[in-house]
Design an enzyme around this catalytic site. Structure first.
Site, PDB file in Angstrom:
ATOM      1  N   GLU A 538      10.803   3.691  -4.789  1.00 18.97           N
ATOM      2  CA  GLU A 538      11.275   2.583  -5.620  1.00 18.97           C
ATOM      3  C   GLU A 538      12.688   2.821  -6.155  1.00 18.97           C
ATOM      4  OE1 GLU A 538       8.313   3.964  -5.840  1.00 18.97           O
ATOM      5  OE2 GLU A 538       6.980   2.330  -5.225  1.00 18.97           O
ATOM      6  N   GLN A 560       6.674  -3.166  -5.105  1.00 16.58           N
ATOM      7  CA  GLN A 560       5.398  -3.730  -4.660  1.00 16.58           C
ATOM      8  C   GLN A 560       4.540  -4.251  -5.813  1.00 16.58           C
ATOM      9  OE1 GLN A 560       2.557  -1.254  -2.171  1.00 16.58           O
ATOM     10  NE2 GLN A 560       3.410  -2.656  -0.675  1.00 16.58           N
ATOM     11  N   TYR A 564       5.035  -0.224 -10.827  1.00 15.09           N
ATOM     12  CA  TYR A 564       5.869   0.799 -10.196  1.00 15.09           C
ATOM     13  C   TYR A 564       7.358   0.560 -10.417  1.00 15.09           C
ATOM     14  CZ  TYR A 564       1.250   1.176  -8.341  1.00 15.09           C
ATOM     15  OH  TYR A 564      -0.109   1.255  -8.262  1.00 15.09           O
ATOM     16  N   HIS A 605      -2.485  -1.492 -11.983  1.00 18.29           N
ATOM     17  CA  HIS A 605      -2.387  -2.717 -11.192  1.00 18.29           C
ATOM     18  C   HIS A 605      -2.451  -3.977 -12.039  1.00 18.29           C
ATOM     19  CE1 HIS A 605      -3.380   0.306  -8.141  1.00 18.29           C
ATOM     20  NE2 HIS A 605      -2.661  -0.461  -7.339  1.00 18.29           N
TER      21      HIS A 605
END
Ligand SMILES: Cc1ncc(C[n+]2csc(CCOP(=O)(O)OP(=O)(O)O)c2C)c(N)n1
Ligand SMILES: [Mg+2]
Length: 806
Positions: A538, A560, A564, A605
């Site tokens: 990243e 993504q 992150y 997430h």
């Protein structure tokens, strides 16, 4: 024999060849060497005098390039117009030699002179030796970069200059490989541009360096890494920094071998002028032609004055080391080489040295005068105002003292002047003189705001995302209904067909078209040079985007999942967010970072750390579209402007049905314009993103209970509600709650502050304003984890019922 070829030769060869060549070419060569020596002396003198300026209090802090002059002169020889440089605070000699900065500008920056005609690199905003060349016009449009020597604005975080090297190098590859880009002749000549990236030996310990080297080698990008190895990072020696104590040894596995990716690795000595010139000429040319990167490990570098003005190296270097540094000082060695090869003599070189001393002293004095003159003029005006004031009884002596201090101040700053003026005004009686002084004080504050607070964003209407006109989305009478991801996919398809400068990349973005299929099928259609996969990195995905954007392309760099972003946040915060500001508008990186987040399930997430984001990314726009159509409108807006932004799509929105606008590629969402997505009279709910769907559920529940909610989607957090629409809603409802999925005190508190303090919302409240946020911990996994970690419908209903009952 041409001058260039001298660098291929050993001295013996050189002597032989020069005997046979014309006197003119020998004379040329001699002149070039002596000119380099002159730059070396100028630069050394600038370091020596610079340090004195700090130690005598005329400048705050100094960090200098002494000991690194000769390798930088060698490097500068092969830095051509069109090339790009990303380096750090030691490289003044290189910058002088390329003609991109003068000694006077160097001192202007050391003094923090805010006048851009004195310090064009940063207008006094950056510490010394943080250079920046002009790369964009007032609207952020890239200039004719192929005819310029491009110096990416310096930055202080060690290795922070590395990630963008990936993009600065990648651009050459992209320009070389994409036929549609050939017409942009002002941006590239067939991708022949090399990125020169410099770093100190100790800073190679940072992960940034390793990730950059790997990304550059995997992609085979034309990047020349230079490591200035002076054996120390401030006081910490190499043995604690680098495995084997040698960065080139430990990088041995990256050595290019036939048929495999890698880079060339060279070890050079900092004092060996001829050796470095010889190697660099062919090595840089090879990078230019083949795009095979190279590492130049410059060893035996010295640091005659130690690290910076903050300390002395006698504290941590042994007497032997200090003695060695004196003997192997690159200037001394260069001089020995010049004399040893009969290119000059002691007399001539001493003449060069004293002329350099004289020149630097004069330039320094001029810089100081130019810095001080407006302050002195200001003082004389301010003294006039203060003298005309009538102090209140008992405060006469205070004003007298302020006057005396200001008159006697030998090295006054603007701060001293502003303090004296403000305090004198506040100690004075109300009369017309005081009013005049107050007006004058305000004028000075306005000027200072231009000097010190301007250019965070592009300020002209062309180029600014805030000036892009709003175009409503049109829908046919029977609009097509599609999944959110399909709308994005269709949009990106149009975009890539119409704008050759756009490239998109990220983890899983190329071949499979991103994890949510926004790019599905598009790599096959538009090619791997425009839509492509990256490694899991990243940090350098961001750097890749930064460099490409600085080279005039329009990258969409994907993270993504929002969780992150932290890995890539440093370059966004330190580099992108500050770039336009710190270069006083000379550079900008109109990078679009695309990501998805807010709400799925699990600790990594479903993050929505918008407080962290808005506070670390001032200088970017932060878009939080509630659905994919709004996201498209934001992309359209951003691509009509030249400014960087982060767009956070709703992770759980890709499979929700949306109507397809007819003007998908044309409609825009104006940044900083909230939308009322549900009208009501009893309470204003301010929010954004995924949670709006939960809020809608709560609003329906409350409606059954007779409570009417007005729901405002802020749409962008930076900028925030530019026309104070939320205040208008609050005037009607007199109750307000801010809801989001961030931690307590995060972005909900930010929105609260915007509406209460900036918009003056407190004046319209009937009950205490509230926030409803996620819990302080990361969200637990599973549906129940989500329910008890993030705001849920019932909690929202409960809070609003309490507010209604108050
Ligand atoms: C991220 C970060 N950590 C720490 C610092 C403080 N710092 C400034 S320079 C420096 C040492 C750098 O050493 P090296 O890379 O060898 O460069 P040199 O100064 O020796 O040329 C440190 C630790 C910083 N600027 N940035
Ligand atoms: Mg070092």
């Amino acid at each position: 024999m041409g001058i260039k070829n001298h660098y291929f030769c050993s001295m013996d060869q050189l002597e032989q060849e020069t005997l046979q060549s014309t006197p003119l070419s020998f004379e040329h060569f001699r002149e070039e060497v002596l000119n380099d020596y002159r730059f070396a002396c100028l630069s050394r003198e600038a370091s020596l005098l610079g340090r004195k300026e700090v130690l005598t209090g005329k400048a705050k802090f100094g960090i200098f390039g002494d000991g690194k002059e000769v390798p930088q002169l060698a490097m500068a020889k092969f830095f051509r117009p069109g090339d790009h440089y990303t380096g750090y605070y030691r490289d003044q000699t290189f910058i002088f030699a390329t003609g991109e900065a003068t000694v006077r500008q160097f001192f202007a920056q050391l003094y923090a002179d805010p006048d851009p005609s004195h310090d064009p690199h940063s207008a006094g905003r950056q510490m010394n030796s943080h250079f920046a060349s002009q790369m964009v016009d007032h609207s952020g449009q890239a200039l004719d970069l192929v005819n310029r020597k491009n110096i990416a604005a310096g930055m202080a975080p060690t290795a922070g200059q590395m990630p963008r090297a990936v993009g600065l190098g990648l651009a050459s590859k992209i320009f070389r490989n994409i036929p549609e880009l050939k017409s942009f002749e002002h941006l590239s000549r067939n991708g022949d541009e090399v990125c020169f990236a410099t770093i100190g030996d100790a800073s190679t310990s940072e992960g940034h360096f390793w990730e950059t080297v790997n990304a550059v080698c995997v992609q085979q990008l034309p990047v020349a890494f230079f490591v200035w190895d002076d054996g120390y990072g401030i006081s910490v020696p190499k043995k604690y920094q680098t495995t084997k104590g040698s960065i080139s040894d430990v990088l041995g596995g990256f050595q290019k071998t036939d048929g495999r990716t890698g880079m060339d690795i060279y070890k050079l000595k900092a004092w060996d002028y001829a050796g470095m010139c010889e190697i660099l000429e062919s090595a840089i040319e090879k990078i230019r032609q083949t795009h095979i990167p190279a590492l130049f490990h410059i060893e035996e570098v010295t640091q005659p004055q130690g690290h910076s003005t903050s300390g002395s190296h006698e504290r941590y270097k042994t007497p032997e080391r200090l003695q060695w540094e004196r003997e192997w000082d690159c200037l001394r060695k260069m001089k020995e080489w010049i004399i040893g090869n009969d290119l000059s003599n002691e007399d001539e070189l001493s003449g060069i040295e004293s002329a350099a001393k004289e020149e630097v002293r004069n330039e320094k004095n001029r810089a100081w005068e130019e810095f001080q003159a407006p302050i002195r003029a200001l003082i004389s005006d301010v003294l006039g105002y203060i003298e005309r004031l009538t102090p209140m009884e008992g405060l006469e002596s205070n004003v007298q003292q302020l006057l005396q201090e200001l008159r006697g101040n030998r090295e006054p700053s603007r701060r001293d002047v502003m303090k004296a003026l403000y305090q004198s005004i506040s100690y004075s009686r109300a009369d017309p003189m005081k009013q005049d002084a107050e007006v004058f004080y305000q004028e000075l504050r306005n000027i200072s705001a231009k000097d010190f607070n301007s250019n965070l964003h592009i300020e002209s209407n062309d180029g600014s995302a805030l000036a892009v006109p709003e175009v409503q989305a049109n829908y046919s009478s029977h609009p097509q209904v599609m999944n959110g991801y399909e709308i994005l996919n269709r949009y990106f398809d149009h975009l890539f067909a119409s704008n050759p400068k756009v490239v998109a990349f990220g983890e899983d973005l190329g071949y499979i078209g991103d994890v949510n299929q926004g790019f599905a099928g598009l790599q096959a259609k538009y090619g791997v040079n425009r839509i492509f996969d990256t490694g899991i990195r990243e940090l350098t995905i961001m750097g890749q985007g930064i460099g490409l954007a600085m080279r005039g392309l329009r990258p969409i760099a994907e993270i993504q999942y929002l969780d992150y972003l932290l890995y890539g946040l440093q370059p966004l915060s330190d580099d992108v967010a500050t770039l336009h500001y710190r270069s006083m508008g000379r550079q900008s990186a109109p990078l679009i970072v695309r990501t998805r987040g807010h709400r799925l399930e699990g600790i990594w997430h479903s993050g929505s750390p918008l407080g962290m984001i808005v506070n670390s990314l001032r200088g970017l726009y932060v878009c939080v579209p509630r659905n994919m159509v709004q996201a498209v409108g934001m992309y359209n807006t951003l691509l009509q402007a030249n400014e960087p932004a982060l767009v956070i799509e709703c992770l759980n929105g890709y499979r929700l049905k949306e109507q397809l606008p007819e003007n998908l590629s044309e409609f825009t969402v104006a940044l900083g314009q909230p939308e009322i997505i549900r009208e009501g009279n009893d309470i204003t709910i301010v929010s954004y993103g995924s949670i709006l769907r939960i809020i809608e559920e709560a609003a329906q529940h409350l409606e059954r209970l007779g409570i009417s909610c007005e729901v405002v989607d802020v749409q962008t957090l930076l900028p925030f509600d530019r026309d104070h629409r939320i205040l208008e809603s609050l005037k009607k409802t007199n109750r307000i709650v801010f809801i989001d999925e961030d931690v307590p005190g995060g972005a909900a508190a930010y929105m609260f502050n915007e509406v209460m303090e900036k918009q003056g919302g407190y004046r319209y409240l009937d009950v205490a304003p509230r926030t409803v946020t996620g819990k302080a911990h990361r969200p637990a996994y599973g549906s129940d984890g989500d329910y008890f970690s993030k705001p849920n419908t019932e909690e929202i209903v409960q809070v609003i019922r309490e507010m209604m009952a108050e």
